[in-house]
Design an enzyme around this catalytic site. Structure first.
Site, PDB file in Angstrom:
ATOM      1  N   PRO A  18       1.228  -1.404   0.131  1.00  0.00           N
ATOM      2  CA  PRO A  18       0.429   0.124   0.067  1.00  0.00           C
ATOM      3  C   PRO A  18       0.980   0.973  -0.713  1.00  0.00           C
ATOM      4  CG  PRO A  18       0.146  -0.761   2.474  1.00  0.00           C
ATOM      5  CD  PRO A  18       1.088  -1.433   0.987  1.00  0.00           C
ATOM      6  N   MET A  19       0.977   1.577  -0.705  1.00  0.00           N
ATOM      7  CA  MET A  19       1.412   3.098  -1.094  1.00  0.00           C
ATOM      8  C   MET A  19       0.572   4.778  -1.528  1.00  0.00           C
ATOM      9  SD  MET A  19       4.799   1.630  -3.222  1.00  0.00           S
ATOM     10  CE  MET A  19       4.050   0.951  -4.710  1.00  0.00           C
ATOM     11  N   GLN A  72      -6.688  -0.807   3.636  1.00  0.00           N
ATOM     12  CA  GLN A  72      -5.648  -0.473   4.483  1.00  0.00           C
ATOM     13  C   GLN A  72      -6.238   0.700   5.664  1.00  0.00           C
ATOM     14  OE1 GLN A  72      -1.433   0.680   4.501  1.00  0.00           O
ATOM     15  NE2 GLN A  72      -1.175  -1.581   4.905  1.00  0.00           N
ATOM     16  N   CYS A 102       3.598   3.232   8.904  1.00  0.00           N
ATOM     17  CA  CYS A 102       3.994   4.788   8.111  1.00  0.00           C
ATOM     18  C   CYS A 102       4.685   5.496   8.816  1.00  0.00           C
ATOM     19  CB  CYS A 102       2.287   5.315   8.211  1.00  0.00           C
ATOM     20  SG  CYS A 102       2.624   6.445   7.227  1.00  0.00           S
ATOM     21  N   ASN A 204       9.188  -7.327   4.026  1.00  0.00           N
ATOM     22  CA  ASN A 204       9.238  -5.603   2.816  1.00  0.00           C
ATOM     23  C   ASN A 204      10.419  -5.191   3.115  1.00  0.00           C
ATOM     24  OD1 ASN A 204       7.576  -2.589   3.179  1.00  0.00           O
ATOM     25  ND2 ASN A 204       7.875  -3.937   1.605  1.00  0.00           N
ATOM     26  N   GLY A 205      10.492  -4.609   1.863  1.00  0.00           N
ATOM     27  CA  GLY A 205      11.996  -3.420   1.925  1.00  0.00           C
ATOM     28  C   GLY A 205      12.772  -4.233   1.722  1.00  0.00           C
ATOM     29  N   ASP A 206      13.207  -3.085   0.310  1.00  0.00           N
ATOM     30  CA  ASP A 206      14.725  -3.787  -0.665  1.00  0.00           C
ATOM     31  C   ASP A 206      14.391  -4.598  -0.872  1.00  0.00           C
ATOM     32  OD1 ASP A 206      15.252  -0.636   0.834  1.00  0.00           O
ATOM     33  OD2 ASP A 206      17.015  -1.858   1.449  1.00  0.00           O
ATOM     34  N   GLY A 228       7.137  -2.556  -3.229  1.00  0.00           N
ATOM     35  CA  GLY A 228       7.019  -1.345  -3.192  1.00  0.00           C
ATOM     36  C   GLY A 228       7.141  -0.902  -4.885  1.00  0.00           C
ATOM     37  N   ARG A 229       8.222  -0.090  -3.900  1.00  0.00           N
ATOM     38  CA  ARG A 229       8.836   1.442  -5.420  1.00  0.00           C
ATOM     39  C   ARG A 229       9.189   0.511  -6.669  1.00  0.00           C
ATOM     40  NH1 ARG A 229      13.346   4.088  -0.781  1.00  0.00           N
ATOM     41  NH2 ARG A 229      12.802   2.312   0.088  1.00  0.00           N
TER      42      ARG A 229
END
Length: 333
Positions: A18-19, A72, A102, A204-206, A228-229
């Site tokens: 969720p972004m 979310q 967040c 999540n992350g990288d 995500g990104r």
């Protein structure tokens, strides 16, 4: 096999994170087309939902083609968060997700998002009340802790599981880190490998290359990853990862036809959902990534972010297709 409640997500699901201002229905649609297994809405303010604020209510929009999907939401007041459960359930998602991750100052410093990591008893109480109220599975998105001295996610995950959450996604940074430095996946692995844990644990992350996804799967044994990104302007990432995990080989980069087809799908869904003026305006953030790596793309990109009508955008896209086809660049990276 990863399951959230009765939702079967397959052997190693790839989740779309969720972004804010990114994970709207048009973007989710193209990610689903290209292999995302589970998606979440942009995070929604509980205060906005209770007040029926237009922007918050609009974020509840979901479509059958996106399923399974979770809504979310976030907030710092237990009563308000619990009061939102019925409002969210009326939108008929497949699950409800609570944002405890967040790091943005305006959210965290009000005790919402990652801010609640400074008050774990309140976090547990809030989650318990929401789980009790909800008819749907409740999942959590969180971080390792507030700062380097409070990386307590192993204990927190266990406590949240014990009060009934159905899955947990963990970003491998603290709130203080924001999005800086490298993600620490080892503590996420510790959550997964805690003998008491039995719910799915998503990392999540990288995780921004197929090789990294394969590595965290093998090293930490997690149940899936949340992307995500790496997916922004590049929804092909999901199928590229799946192909690499299955074969050890990389799919070719999307060609100009695929890039334009995906851009056009995203563009039309954006206009349908938001209206032409806002839909075109908000698409501008995606063009650079959709056409990243193409030679001499700057002039085309400048046109796309300057013009203001759908027919003009369509004309530029056709101009791009013809120009790159003439160069013989059918499969361009």
């Amino acid at each position: 096999m990863a399951k959230i409640g009765n939702i079967d997500l397959g052997e190693f699901p790839l989740l779309l994170a969720p972004m804010e201002d990114v994970s709207d229905p048009p973007f989710r649609s193209v990610c689903k087309m290209h292999g995302a297994d589970l998606m979440y809405t942009e995070f929604i303010s509980s205060e906005g939902l209770i007040r029926h604020a237009r922007k918050s209510v609009m974020k509840l929009d979901i479509y059958d083609e996106e399923r399974p999907i979770g809504i979310q939401f976030f907030g710092g007041e237990i009563d308000t968060m619990v009061g939102c459960v019925e409002i969210i359930e009326e939108a008929k998602p497949d699950l409800i997700d609570i944002n405890y991750g967040c790091p943005v100052k305006g959210v965290a410093c009000r005790g919402a998002g990652a801010g609640i990591l400074r008050d774990v008893p309140k976090m547990v109480k809030m989650t318990a009340e929401i789980v009790k109220k909800s008819k749907l599975p409740v999942t959590i998105k969180t971080r390792l802790g507030w700062d380097e001295n409070t990386k307590n996610v192993v204990e927190v995950a266990e406590r949240l599981q014990d009060i009934g959450i159905a899955a947990i996604s963990i970003h491998g940074r603290t709130r203080v880190q924001m999005y800086k430095g490298d993600a620490d996946w080892s503590l996420i692995g510790a959550v997964k490998n805690n003998a008491r844990m039995h719910i799915p644990v998503f990392l999540n992350g990288d995780v921004d290359t197929p090789e990294r996804v394969k590595m965290v799967r093998e090293v930490y044994g997690i149940d899936g990853v949340m992307i995500g990104r790496a997916a922004i302007g590049y929804p092909w990432f999901f199928n590229k990862v799946k192909h690499y995990l299955k074969t050890g080989e990389h799919l070719p980069e999307p060609g100009i036809d695929d890039r334009i087809k995906t851009t056009r799908h995203h563009l039309h869904r954006s206009v349908e959902w938001k209206g032409e003026k806002l839909g075109l305006l908000e698409m501008r953030r995606h063009y650079a990534n959709y056409f990243r790596g193409l030679p001499s793309v700057k002039d085309f990109r400048e046109k796309l972010v300057r013009i203001e009508t759908l027919p003009e955008i369509e004309a530029v896209l056709e101009e791009m297709r013809a120009a790159y086809a003439e160069m013989g660049m059918v499969m361009v990276g």
